[in-house]
Enzyme design. Sequence first.
Site, mmCIF file in Angstrom:
data_model
loop_
_atom_site.group_PDB
_atom_site.id
_atom_site.type_symbol
_atom_site.label_atom_id
_atom_site.label_comp_id
_atom_site.label_asym_id
_atom_site.label_seq_id
_atom_site.Cartn_x
_atom_site.Cartn_y
_atom_site.Cartn_z
ATOM 1 N N ASP A 95 0.842 -1.182 0.000
ATOM 2 C CA ASP A 95 0.000 0.000 0.000
ATOM 3 C C ASP A 95 0.890 1.248 0.000
ATOM 4 O O ASP A 95 1.881 1.313 0.737
ATOM 5 C CB ASP A 95 -0.895 -0.004 1.236
ATOM 6 N N GLU A 124 1.702 0.476 -4.935
ATOM 7 C CA GLU A 124 1.184 1.740 -5.445
ATOM 8 C C GLU A 124 2.296 2.793 -5.405
ATOM 9 O O GLU A 124 2.735 3.166 -4.311
ATOM 10 C CB GLU A 124 0.019 2.231 -4.586
#
Length: 363
Positions: A95, A124
Amino acid sequence: VIREFKGMVRDMHRAGLRVILDVVYNHTWPPEGSGSAFWQTVPFYYFRTNLMGDVLNESGVGNAMHDERPMVSKFVRDSLLYWLQEYRIDGFRFDLLGMHAPASVRDWSDALQRKRPDVLLYGEPWTGGGPTRFPFGAQRGMHMAAFNDRFRGLFRGDLDGETPGFLTGRDVDLASFRRAVTGTTGPDGEVSSPIETVNYVSAHDNLTLRDRLARSLPNDPALLNSSVRLAHAMVLLSQGVPFLEGGAEIGRTKGGNRNSYNAGDSVNQYDWQRAVQFSDEMEYVRGVIALRRSHPVFRLRTTEDIQRRVRVDKTGPSQFMVSLSGRGIPGAMSEYLVMVNGSLESKPAPPTQGGGWQVLADA
């Protein structure tokens, strides 16, 4: 719970599935006080702070782990290795990977690869508002993939608005389309291998695929279904790592909710009854997945091979033809053509030279 989790992983492996764990090391809650194990261990050490000692909100949810510090990076590395070895996890999705320092990410990747060379790592390459330390391109040569938001933007348009993308009728230039479908970002060298780019048009964040496409299309269910099919085809038939939003093939909707983290099951759960309503789209996606798995020309492993085997031509407004050579690849046909129409109207396919062509997928 530990025994149940291990049993789940074991049974998924027996079913031929790999298990990827979503890890959110970049922020924890609470960052301070008696409820924070990190703060209780060493105050002010595990989280980034300003010169006054205030915890920085680089994640958008209140804090940010200071992984440049040796013991913070070691905590993450030891944790990842524990999940890999003790629970037999097959990979990790990071994340807000953009918050982490490249040196930390390389250290974690190297440690995991030494234990398991086929581990799958991706994340990400952005933040929740703070500075980006690991942008798209930082993953080059790290055995780490990153979500390709340029691929997403080209096909989807903007995230939650009405600005159209290729999937909803916007014409795009040849260079941008070529970069997207060949799994690279061109001569700037941000990607050294197609396994470093995760191609996608939607994920758990923001509007679902169907909700977003509906904002840029006329009120025509058949046109919307066609756009959903095109979206899956572009992700699955482009070079790189394909990523599909769960449930998009069965018309998943969150009712227009773009940030449903606190909306509960009524919004976020899969409505399996929609699989009956959208069975044609589900079978189409099933077929394109099978097509990708059956024909290795859609899964080339090096940039050099892609440059040698893949040619992209623009045949008209919102129309492209991707030619792929399978010569010399075991199990592949000699030549493939992928003809793509992103306009809102039916158009004839460009003529092909010679005969002997077989239709593998259509519509």
